[in-house]
Scaffold this motif. Structure first.
Motif, PDB file in Angstrom:
ATOM      1  N   GLU A 106     -31.723  18.453 -52.540  1.00  0.00           N
ATOM      2  CA  GLU A 106     -32.839  17.759 -51.907  1.00  0.00           C
ATOM      3  C   GLU A 106     -33.107  18.211 -50.475  1.00  0.00           C
ATOM      4  OE1 GLU A 106     -33.239  13.547 -52.589  1.00  0.00           O
ATOM      5  OE2 GLU A 106     -31.987  13.653 -54.395  1.00  0.00           O
ATOM      6  N   ALA A 107     -32.261  19.076 -49.925  1.00  0.00           N
ATOM      7  CA  ALA A 107     -32.479  19.569 -48.562  1.00  0.00           C
ATOM      8  C   ALA A 107     -33.769  20.382 -48.496  1.00  0.00           C
ATOM      9  CB  ALA A 107     -31.296  20.414 -48.116  1.00  0.00           C
ATOM     10  N   LYS A 108     -34.603  20.099 -47.502  1.00  0.00           N
ATOM     11  CA  LYS A 108     -35.855  20.838 -47.282  1.00  0.00           C
ATOM     12  C   LYS A 108     -35.672  21.950 -46.255  1.00  0.00           C
ATOM     13  CE  LYS A 108     -38.099  18.052 -49.998  1.00  0.00           C
ATOM     14  NZ  LYS A 108     -38.248  18.489 -51.402  1.00  0.00           N
ATOM     15  N   LYS A 109     -34.660  21.802 -45.407  1.00  0.00           N
ATOM     16  CA  LYS A 109     -34.392  22.826 -44.393  1.00  0.00           C
ATOM     17  C   LYS A 109     -32.934  22.723 -43.946  1.00  0.00           C
ATOM     18  CE  LYS A 109     -37.394  23.671 -41.022  1.00  0.00           C
ATOM     19  NZ  LYS A 109     -38.128  23.541 -39.719  1.00  0.00           N
ATOM     20  N   ARG A 110     -32.304  23.892 -43.788  1.00  0.00           N
ATOM     21  CA  ARG A 110     -30.973  23.971 -43.201  1.00  0.00           C
ATOM     22  C   ARG A 110     -31.080  24.800 -41.931  1.00  0.00           C
ATOM     23  NH1 ARG A 110     -30.489  23.934 -48.726  1.00  0.00           N
ATOM     24  NH2 ARG A 110     -28.815  22.666 -49.624  1.00  0.00           N
ATOM     25  N   ILE A 111     -30.473  24.307 -40.875  1.00  0.00           N
ATOM     26  CA  ILE A 111     -30.523  25.005 -39.583  1.00  0.00           C
ATOM     27  C   ILE A 111     -29.104  25.404 -39.192  1.00  0.00           C
ATOM     28  CG2 ILE A 111     -31.176  24.859 -37.141  1.00  0.00           C
ATOM     29  CD1 ILE A 111     -33.114  22.576 -37.971  1.00  0.00           C
ATOM     30  N   TYR A 112     -28.930  26.697 -38.939  1.00  0.00           N
ATOM     31  CA  TYR A 112     -27.640  27.218 -38.478  1.00  0.00           C
ATOM     32  C   TYR A 112     -27.768  27.703 -37.041  1.00  0.00           C
ATOM     33  CZ  TYR A 112     -25.509  27.205 -43.142  1.00  0.00           C
ATOM     34  OH  TYR A 112     -24.981  26.822 -44.348  1.00  0.00           O
ATOM     35  N   HIS A 113     -26.719  27.457 -36.262  1.00  0.00           N
ATOM     36  CA  HIS A 113     -26.625  27.975 -34.901  1.00  0.00           C
ATOM     37  C   HIS A 113     -25.454  28.955 -34.825  1.00  0.00           C
ATOM     38  CE1 HIS A 113     -28.856  24.590 -32.499  1.00  0.00           C
ATOM     39  NE2 HIS A 113     -29.631  25.208 -33.373  1.00  0.00           N
ATOM     40  N   TYR A 114     -25.696  30.078 -34.171  1.00  0.00           N
ATOM     41  CA  TYR A 114     -24.611  31.031 -33.928  1.00  0.00           C
ATOM     42  C   TYR A 114     -24.566  31.312 -32.430  1.00  0.00           C
ATOM     43  CZ  TYR A 114     -21.163  34.611 -34.764  1.00  0.00           C
ATOM     44  OH  TYR A 114     -19.971  35.302 -34.772  1.00  0.00           O
ATOM     45  N   TYR A 115     -23.352  31.216 -31.841  1.00  0.00           N
ATOM     46  CA  TYR A 115     -23.177  31.362 -30.402  1.00  0.00           C
ATOM     47  C   TYR A 115     -22.420  32.652 -30.071  1.00  0.00           C
ATOM     48  CZ  TYR A 115     -24.629  26.491 -30.256  1.00  0.00           C
ATOM     49  OH  TYR A 115     -25.341  25.325 -30.401  1.00  0.00           O
ATOM     50  N   ILE A 116     -22.989  33.406 -29.130  1.00  0.00           N
ATOM     51  CA  ILE A 116     -22.359  34.632 -28.643  1.00  0.00           C
ATOM     52  C   ILE A 116     -22.095  34.484 -27.150  1.00  0.00           C
ATOM     53  CG2 ILE A 116     -22.626  37.120 -28.294  1.00  0.00           C
ATOM     54  CD1 ILE A 116     -24.593  37.114 -30.663  1.00  0.00           C
ATOM     55  N   LEU A 117     -20.848  34.673 -26.756  1.00  0.00           N
ATOM     56  CA  LEU A 117     -20.505  34.716 -25.328  1.00  0.00           C
ATOM     57  C   LEU A 117     -20.594  36.168 -24.886  1.00  0.00           C
ATOM     58  CD1 LEU A 117     -19.516  33.112 -22.839  1.00  0.00           C
ATOM     59  CD2 LEU A 117     -17.181  33.737 -23.514  1.00  0.00           C
ATOM     60  N   ASN A 118     -21.681  36.479 -24.194  1.00  0.00           N
ATOM     61  CA  ASN A 118     -21.945  37.856 -23.793  1.00  0.00           C
ATOM     62  C   ASN A 118     -21.498  38.049 -22.337  1.00  0.00           C
ATOM     63  OD1 ASN A 118     -24.901  39.944 -23.390  1.00  0.00           O
ATOM     64  ND2 ASN A 118     -22.869  40.490 -24.120  1.00  0.00           N
ATOM     65  N   SER A 119     -20.176  38.141 -22.176  1.00  0.00           N
ATOM     66  CA  SER A 119     -19.604  38.204 -20.826  1.00  0.00           C
ATOM     67  C   SER A 119     -18.493  39.242 -20.763  1.00  0.00           C
ATOM     68  CB  SER A 119     -19.045  36.843 -20.416  1.00  0.00           C
ATOM     69  OG  SER A 119     -17.934  36.508 -21.221  1.00  0.00           O
ATOM     70  N   PRO A 237     -16.646  34.426 -38.154  1.00  0.00           N
ATOM     71  CA  PRO A 237     -17.073  33.095 -38.602  1.00  0.00           C
ATOM     72  C   PRO A 237     -17.088  32.033 -37.507  1.00  0.00           C
ATOM     73  CG  PRO A 237     -14.838  33.570 -39.361  1.00  0.00           C
ATOM     74  CD  PRO A 237     -15.374  34.838 -38.778  1.00  0.00           C
ATOM     75  N   HIS A 238     -16.223  32.167 -36.487  1.00  0.00           N
ATOM     76  CA  HIS A 238     -16.026  31.047 -35.567  1.00  0.00           C
ATOM     77  C   HIS A 238     -17.194  30.779 -34.621  1.00  0.00           C
ATOM     78  CE1 HIS A 238     -14.093  34.683 -33.864  1.00  0.00           C
ATOM     79  NE2 HIS A 238     -14.692  34.307 -32.756  1.00  0.00           N
ATOM     80  N   GLY A 239     -18.204  31.684 -34.574  1.00  0.00           N
ATOM     81  CA  GLY A 239     -19.383  31.407 -33.761  1.00  0.00           C
ATOM     82  C   GLY A 239     -20.457  30.631 -34.492  1.00  0.00           C
ATOM     83  N   LEU A 240     -20.239  30.364 -35.789  1.00  0.00           N
ATOM     84  CA  LEU A 240     -21.284  29.786 -36.642  1.00  0.00           C
ATOM     85  C   LEU A 240     -21.105  28.288 -36.858  1.00  0.00           C
ATOM     86  CD1 LEU A 240     -23.750  30.253 -38.484  1.00  0.00           C
ATOM     87  CD2 LEU A 240     -22.160  30.785 -40.333  1.00  0.00           C
ATOM     88  N   PHE A 241     -22.227  27.564 -36.749  1.00  0.00           N
ATOM     89  CA  PHE A 241     -22.259  26.117 -36.979  1.00  0.00           C
ATOM     90  C   PHE A 241     -23.389  25.783 -37.947  1.00  0.00           C
ATOM     91  CE2 PHE A 241     -20.182  26.623 -32.995  1.00  0.00           C
ATOM     92  CZ  PHE A 241     -19.404  25.505 -32.760  1.00  0.00           C
ATOM     93  N   LEU A 242     -23.094  24.972 -38.964  1.00  0.00           N
ATOM     94  CA  LEU A 242     -24.161  24.333 -39.722  1.00  0.00           C
ATOM     95  C   LEU A 242     -24.655  23.203 -38.831  1.00  0.00           C
ATOM     96  CD1 LEU A 242     -25.914  23.666 -42.162  1.00  0.00           C
ATOM     97  CD2 LEU A 242     -23.978  22.499 -43.204  1.00  0.00           C
ATOM     98  N   TYR A 243     -25.806  23.417 -38.214  1.00  0.00           N
ATOM     99  CA  TYR A 243     -26.271  22.522 -37.147  1.00  0.00           C
ATOM    100  C   TYR A 243     -26.916  21.248 -37.699  1.00  0.00           C
ATOM    101  CZ  TYR A 243     -29.025  20.834 -33.196  1.00  0.00           C
ATOM    102  OH  TYR A 243     -29.588  20.041 -32.221  1.00  0.00           O
ATOM    103  N   ARG A 244     -27.804  21.424 -38.688  1.00  0.00           N
ATOM    104  CA  ARG A 244     -28.505  20.250 -39.193  1.00  0.00           C
ATOM    105  C   ARG A 244     -29.081  20.522 -40.571  1.00  0.00           C
ATOM    106  NH1 ARG A 244     -33.225  16.764 -36.235  1.00  0.00           N
ATOM    107  NH2 ARG A 244     -32.855  14.824 -37.348  1.00  0.00           N
ATOM    108  N   VAL A 245     -29.171  19.461 -41.374  1.00  0.00           N
ATOM    109  CA  VAL A 245     -29.819  19.532 -42.688  1.00  0.00           C
ATOM    110  C   VAL A 245     -30.941  18.497 -42.693  1.00  0.00           C
ATOM    111  CG1 VAL A 245     -29.505  19.399 -45.192  1.00  0.00           C
ATOM    112  CG2 VAL A 245     -27.605  20.145 -43.740  1.00  0.00           C
ATOM    113  N   LEU A 246     -32.140  18.939 -43.068  1.00  0.00           N
ATOM    114  CA  LEU A 246     -33.293  18.034 -43.080  1.00  0.00           C
ATOM    115  C   LEU A 246     -33.719  17.774 -44.519  1.00  0.00           C
ATOM    116  CD1 LEU A 246     -35.380  19.661 -40.196  1.00  0.00           C
ATOM    117  CD2 LEU A 246     -33.745  17.786 -40.026  1.00  0.00           C
ATOM    118  N   PHE A 247     -34.138  16.540 -44.783  1.00  0.00           N
ATOM    119  CA  PHE A 247     -34.527  16.121 -46.126  1.00  0.00           C
ATOM    120  C   PHE A 247     -35.975  15.652 -46.158  1.00  0.00           C
ATOM    121  CE2 PHE A 247     -29.984  15.612 -45.731  1.00  0.00           C
ATOM    122  CZ  PHE A 247     -29.528  16.284 -46.845  1.00  0.00           C
TER     123      PHE A 247
END
Length: 247
Positions: A106-119, A237-247
């Motif tokens: 039933e999910a209409k949208k899945r949002i993933y966030h990926y974080y890179i520390l560019n330092s 894998p450790h930079g990735l987050f399942l941020y939100r699921v929208l219905f």
């Protein structure tokens, strides 16, 4: 009389062998169902909106199950779960839903966030949640490459393994490359559903563009090839987050 319950929860994926329950290893689903069994004294199967890989985190994973005790309120269930779950899983929200609710379908949208520390230097306090990448990245080039991914395409080249049974045609609504602060980059990917490893592959390919090893147009060539050997592989894998699921 069972009540169908949905929960939104977070977890630190570092010490889990992914989301899906497996014998002899620690998984998010395994810990969730153990907590439910402790609360209700019976096995309570769950279904989730997505199955994250080993080391991947979630801010807004959603799961559903049938509550064996109809007298409990939403707040009672939330408190009981948080009292019985380990410290690296936390239930943020509980609500009653319709009897057939299945977050996977039933999910209409899945949002993933990926974080890179560019330092230049590693941050020990962020290292479980970002990909430390100490080489210069061209954000504008990455944005140009990301545009080729938006829309409905065959993403076979961006999968973790050969997806023999799964349809590799997926729809991506948006890919944003955002500089959150001087050294922290967010890659936000929004879509209906994803192949295994697809977001991490998207990130790896965009980073290849960001280092000027590839021109932005190379993303379209990889996409059209439908061949994983043409791809840049997978980001950690450790930079990735399942941020939100929208219905």
């Amino acid at each position: 009389m069972y009540k169908r319950v949905a929960i939104e929860f977070s977890y630190d994926g570092t010490d889990f062998y992914g989301y899906q329950i497996q014998p002899s290893v620690r998984t998010v689903q395994g810990e969730l169902e153990k907590a439910l069994e402790r609360i209700f004294k019976v096995k309570v199967p769950t279904v989730a909106a997505g199955r994250t890989d080993t080391g991947v985190h979630a801010c807004g994973q959603v799961a559903a199950f049938d509550c064996p005790n109809p007298r409990l309120s939403e707040n009672d269930i939330r408190n009981a779960l948080n009292a019985n779950l380990p410290g690296d899983i936390y239930v943020r929200r509980v609500w009653f839903t319709h009897d057939k609710f299945n977050p996977r379908y039933e999910a209409k949208k899945r949002i993933y966030h990926y974080y890179i520390l560019n330092s230049e230097f590693k941050d020990l306090f962020l290292q479980r949640y970002v990909w430390w990448f100490p080489y210069e990245l061209d954000i504008e080039a990455m944005r140009k490459g990301a545009r080729f991914l938006v829309g409905t395409h065959d993403f076979a080249a961006f999968s973790k393994k050969d997806e023999e049974k799964e349809n590799t045609v997926k729809t991506i609504f948006n890919v944003r490359v955002v500089k959150l602060r001087r050294e922290l980059i967010l890659i936000r990917v929004e879509g209906i559903s994803f192949l295994r490893g697809m977001v991490r592959s998207i990130v790896a390919n965009l980073v290849k563009v960001g280092t000027h090893q590839w021109p932005p147009e190379r993303i379209e060539e990889v996409l059209l090839s439908k061949d994983r050997t043409e791809s840049a592989g997978l980001a950690p894998p450790h930079g990735l987050f399942l941020y939100r699921v929208l219905f």
